[in-house]
Write a protein that holds these residues in place. Structure first.
Motif, PDB file in Angstrom:
ATOM      1  N   LEU A 145     -10.719  12.020   8.151  1.00 56.52           N
ATOM      2  CA  LEU A 145      -9.863  11.947   9.334  1.00 56.52           C
ATOM      3  C   LEU A 145      -9.604  13.339   9.904  1.00 56.52           C
ATOM      4  O   LEU A 145      -9.586  13.530  11.126  1.00 56.52           O
ATOM      5  CB  LEU A 145      -8.539  11.262   8.988  1.00 56.52           C
ATOM      6  N   LYS A 146      -9.416  14.303   9.015  1.00 55.98           N
ATOM      7  CA  LYS A 146      -9.140  15.671   9.463  1.00 55.98           C
ATOM      8  C   LYS A 146     -10.349  16.262  10.166  1.00 55.98           C
ATOM      9  O   LYS A 146     -10.231  16.862  11.243  1.00 55.98           O
ATOM     10  CB  LYS A 146      -8.746  16.525   8.264  1.00 55.98           C
ATOM     11  N   GLU A 147     -11.530  16.095   9.559  1.00 57.18           N
ATOM     12  CA  GLU A 147     -12.758  16.633  10.147  1.00 57.18           C
ATOM     13  C   GLU A 147     -13.115  15.955  11.456  1.00 57.18           C
ATOM     14  O   GLU A 147     -13.705  16.575  12.353  1.00 57.18           O
ATOM     15  CB  GLU A 147     -13.903  16.485   9.143  1.00 57.18           C
ATOM     16  N   ALA A 148     -12.769  14.672  11.594  1.00 54.12           N
ATOM     17  CA  ALA A 148     -13.048  13.939  12.836  1.00 54.12           C
ATOM     18  C   ALA A 148     -11.930  14.132  13.863  1.00 54.12           C
ATOM     19  O   ALA A 148     -11.994  13.551  14.947  1.00 54.12           O
ATOM     20  CB  ALA A 148     -13.234  12.459  12.528  1.00 54.12           C
ATOM     21  N   ASN A 149     -10.932  14.925  13.499  1.00 54.73           N
ATOM     22  CA  ASN A 149      -9.786  15.194  14.371  1.00 54.73           C
ATOM     23  C   ASN A 149      -9.056  13.909  14.756  1.00 54.73           C
ATOM     24  O   ASN A 149      -8.602  13.747  15.892  1.00 54.73           O
ATOM     25  CB  ASN A 149     -10.229  15.961  15.630  1.00 54.73           C
ATOM     26  N   LEU A 150      -8.948  13.003  13.796  1.00 52.87           N
ATOM     27  CA  LEU A 150      -8.246  11.741  14.023  1.00 52.87           C
ATOM     28  C   LEU A 150      -6.849  11.862  13.420  1.00 52.87           C
ATOM     29  O   LEU A 150      -6.585  11.437  12.291  1.00 52.87           O
ATOM     30  CB  LEU A 150      -9.015  10.587  13.387  1.00 52.87           C
ATOM     31  N   THR A 151      -5.983  12.473  14.173  1.00 47.74           N
ATOM     32  CA  THR A 151      -4.631  12.758  13.677  1.00 47.74           C
ATOM     33  C   THR A 151      -3.575  11.847  14.293  1.00 47.74           C
ATOM     34  O   THR A 151      -2.394  11.965  13.952  1.00 47.74           O
ATOM     35  CB  THR A 151      -4.263  14.221  13.964  1.00 47.74           C
ATOM     36  N   GLY A 152      -3.979  10.966  15.180  1.00 45.67           N
ATOM     37  CA  GLY A 152      -3.015  10.103  15.853  1.00 45.67           C
ATOM     38  C   GLY A 152      -2.641   8.855  15.064  1.00 45.67           C
ATOM     39  O   GLY A 152      -1.662   8.188  15.383  1.00 45.67           O
ATOM     40  N   LEU A 153      -3.444   8.544  14.032  1.00 45.25           N
ATOM     41  CA  LEU A 153      -3.164   7.374  13.204  1.00 45.25           C
ATOM     42  C   LEU A 153      -2.315   7.758  12.001  1.00 45.25           C
ATOM     43  O   LEU A 153      -2.515   8.821  11.404  1.00 45.25           O
ATOM     44  CB  LEU A 153      -4.467   6.749  12.695  1.00 45.25           C
ATOM     45  N   GLY A 154      -1.393   6.878  11.629  1.00 47.08           N
ATOM     46  CA  GLY A 154      -0.695   7.069  10.377  1.00 47.08           C
ATOM     47  C   GLY A 154      -1.669   6.820   9.237  1.00 47.08           C
ATOM     48  O   GLY A 154      -2.566   5.984   9.357  1.00 47.08           O
ATOM     49  N   TYR A 155      -1.512   7.558   8.134  1.00 41.24           N
ATOM     50  CA  TYR A 155      -2.434   7.375   7.021  1.00 41.24           C
ATOM     51  C   TYR A 155      -1.805   6.471   5.968  1.00 41.24           C
ATOM     52  O   TYR A 155      -0.709   6.740   5.465  1.00 41.24           O
ATOM     53  CB  TYR A 155      -2.792   8.722   6.379  1.00 41.24           C
ATOM     54  N   PHE A 156      -2.532   5.399   5.643  1.00 42.51           N
ATOM     55  CA  PHE A 156      -2.092   4.465   4.616  1.00 42.51           C
ATOM     56  C   PHE A 156      -3.277   4.179   3.698  1.00 42.51           C
ATOM     57  O   PHE A 156      -4.429   4.176   4.146  1.00 42.51           O
ATOM     58  CB  PHE A 156      -1.592   3.157   5.249  1.00 42.51           C
ATOM     59  N   SER A 157      -2.990   3.953   2.432  1.00 40.69           N
ATOM     60  CA  SER A 157      -4.085   3.744   1.484  1.00 40.69           C
ATOM     61  C   SER A 157      -3.697   2.784   0.369  1.00 40.69           C
ATOM     62  O   SER A 157      -2.513   2.597   0.058  1.00 40.69           O
ATOM     63  CB  SER A 157      -4.514   5.088   0.868  1.00 40.69           C
ATOM     64  N   ASP A 158      -4.733   2.192  -0.208  1.00 41.45           N
ATOM     65  CA  ASP A 158      -4.572   1.321  -1.375  1.00 41.45           C
ATOM     66  C   ASP A 158      -5.776   1.577  -2.267  1.00 41.45           C
ATOM     67  O   ASP A 158      -6.848   1.002  -2.055  1.00 41.45           O
ATOM     68  CB  ASP A 158      -4.504  -0.146  -0.959  1.00 41.45           C
ATOM     69  N   PHE A 190       0.857  -1.179   0.000  1.00 44.63           N
ATOM     70  CA  PHE A 190       0.000   0.000   0.000  1.00 44.63           C
ATOM     71  C   PHE A 190       0.898   1.234   0.000  1.00 44.63           C
ATOM     72  O   PHE A 190       2.101   1.127  -0.240  1.00 44.63           O
ATOM     73  CB  PHE A 190      -0.935  -0.017   1.218  1.00 44.63           C
ATOM     74  N   GLU A 191       0.342   2.404   0.242  1.00 39.01           N
ATOM     75  CA  GLU A 191       1.121   3.641   0.239  1.00 39.01           C
ATOM     76  C   GLU A 191       0.926   4.411   1.534  1.00 39.01           C
ATOM     77  O   GLU A 191      -0.107   4.282   2.197  1.00 39.01           O
ATOM     78  CB  GLU A 191       0.711   4.522  -0.948  1.00 39.01           C
ATOM     79  N   ASP A 192       1.914   5.226   1.881  1.00 37.91           N
ATOM     80  CA  ASP A 192       1.771   6.071   3.060  1.00 37.91           C
ATOM     81  C   ASP A 192       1.165   7.411   2.649  1.00 37.91           C
ATOM     82  O   ASP A 192       0.769   7.607   1.486  1.00 37.91           O
ATOM     83  CB  ASP A 192       3.111   6.248   3.791  1.00 37.91           C
ATOM     84  N   ALA A 193       1.089   8.343   3.590  1.00 41.41           N
ATOM     85  CA  ALA A 193       0.436   9.632   3.326  1.00 41.41           C
ATOM     86  C   ALA A 193       1.133  10.435   2.234  1.00 41.41           C
ATOM     87  O   ALA A 193       0.520  11.287   1.584  1.00 41.41           O
ATOM     88  CB  ALA A 193       0.381  10.442   4.614  1.00 41.41           C
ATOM     89  N   ASP A 194       2.407  10.168   2.012  1.00 43.23           N
ATOM     90  CA  ASP A 194       3.167  10.875   0.978  1.00 43.23           C
ATOM     91  C   ASP A 194       3.162  10.148  -0.361  1.00 43.23           C
ATOM     92  O   ASP A 194       3.845  10.567  -1.304  1.00 43.23           O
ATOM     93  CB  ASP A 194       4.616  11.077   1.439  1.00 43.23           C
ATOM     94  N   GLY A 195       2.416   9.048  -0.437  1.00 42.90           N
ATOM     95  CA  GLY A 195       2.358   8.296  -1.677  1.00 42.90           C
ATOM     96  C   GLY A 195       3.526   7.358  -1.887  1.00 42.90           C
ATOM     97  O   GLY A 195       3.681   6.773  -2.964  1.00 42.90           O
ATOM     98  N   LYS A 196       4.335   7.167  -0.856  1.00 44.39           N
ATOM     99  CA  LYS A 196       5.480   6.270  -0.965  1.00 44.39           C
ATOM    100  C   LYS A 196       5.044   4.831  -0.702  1.00 44.39           C
ATOM    101  O   LYS A 196       4.212   4.594   0.171  1.00 44.39           O
ATOM    102  CB  LYS A 196       6.574   6.679   0.022  1.00 44.39           C
ATOM    103  N   PRO A 197       5.586   3.883  -1.442  1.00 43.54           N
ATOM    104  CA  PRO A 197       5.182   2.478  -1.267  1.00 43.54           C
ATOM    105  C   PRO A 197       5.600   1.914   0.087  1.00 43.54           C
ATOM    106  O   PRO A 197       6.696   2.177   0.576  1.00 43.54           O
ATOM    107  CB  PRO A 197       5.905   1.759  -2.413  1.00 43.54           C
ATOM    108  N   LYS A 198       4.686   1.175   0.667  1.00 39.01           N
ATOM    109  CA  LYS A 198       4.946   0.494   1.936  1.00 39.01           C
ATOM    110  C   LYS A 198       4.496  -0.954   1.800  1.00 39.01           C
ATOM    111  O   LYS A 198       3.639  -1.279   0.984  1.00 39.01           O
ATOM    112  CB  LYS A 198       4.171   1.158   3.089  1.00 39.01           C
ATOM    113  N   LYS A 199       5.093  -1.818   2.600  1.00 40.31           N
ATOM    114  CA  LYS A 199       4.700  -3.215   2.659  1.00 40.31           C
ATOM    115  C   LYS A 199       4.579  -3.641   4.116  1.00 40.31           C
ATOM    116  O   LYS A 199       5.222  -3.057   4.992  1.00 40.31           O
ATOM    117  CB  LYS A 199       5.716  -4.104   1.937  1.00 40.31           C
TER     118      LYS A 199
END
Length: 229
Positions: free
Chosen positions: A156-169, A88-97
């Motif tokens: 996440l921003k509107e719910a003020n959920l800033t403590g989690l790292g953001y990852f996406s696929d 998947f990718e991190d918040a910066d669009g960098k690949p993660k595994k």
């Protein structure tokens, strides 16, 4: 008058050979069918799974008494299973595994903004990360929205959920990869994974991850010795 015609062979040996061939074919077909259903491991006493993950199964057995209350829906691992190296990718669009977290206990969570139970579960996941997140444990929540990439970030921003790292696929392949091994039956899905990438427990559906029940179980998974296991 003599009979110069050679004698015909007795039909019995031929029939016997045919029967033997048929029986052999049936037996071979049965073996192939058995292997198809149970895998080649079935021919060896149905031994399956990654031997390196047996420790995770042993840990799951010890953790089982803690899987109650708010985490009663957890299914503890009973067969050694190494998860696919989810990409998947991190918040910066960098690949993660998933293998990037080797050596750490991880709670892998799949979520999407179109999934109402997922959205409701996110604060609890952040609460767990806030309480236990560190060098030995992390909540890795992977968003699988496939359309607007800004929508989950805004949620996440509107719910003020800033403590989690953001990852996406955005291709949602992580869901398909887990589904292929029977570990993603719906959304949300969470898998507790040890430092070797092996399954400890899985849950289909949301949980109160920041509850005392969940925190106690995760603490024990991260440090079973300290928990007296």
């Amino acid at each position: 008058m003599t009979n110069d015609m050679p004698e015909l062979p007795s039909p019995r040996p031929v029939a016997a050979r045919r029967i033997a061939i048929v029986i052999g074919a049936v037996l071979i077909g049965g073996v192939i069918g058995y292997a198809g259903i149970y895998g080649i491991g079935g021919l060896k006493g149905n031994v399956s799974g990654d031997p390196a993950c047996r420790g995770a199964v042993d840990l799951a057995r010890k953790l089982a008494p803690l899987a109650h209350g708010e985490v009663a829906a957890l299914t503890m691992a009973t067969t050694p299973l190494r998860l696919p190296d989810l990409a998947f990718e991190d918040a910066d669009g960098k690949p993660k595994k998933l293998s990037d977290w080797r050596g750490r206990t991880v709670l892998v969570n799949l979520w999407a903004t179109w999934c109402v139970p997922c959205r409701k579960e996110m604060p609890a996941l952040e609460g767990l990360q806030t309480k236990l997140g560190g060098p030995n444990f992390e909540v890795v929540a992977v968003n699988i929205d496939t359309r607007d990439p800004e929508k989950p970030k805004n949620f996440l921003k509107e719910a003020n959920l800033t403590g989690l790292g953001y990852f996406s696929d955005q291709k949602a392949k992580v869901f398909q990869d887990l589904k292929a091994i029977g570990r993603a039956l719906g959304m949300p899905t969470s898998v507790l994974v040890d430092g070797q990438g092996c399954e400890i427990a899985t849950i289909a559906g949301p949980a109160e991850w920041d509850s005392d029940d969940a925190v106690k179980l995760i603490k024990a998974a991260v440090n079973p010795v300290a928990a007296g296991l």
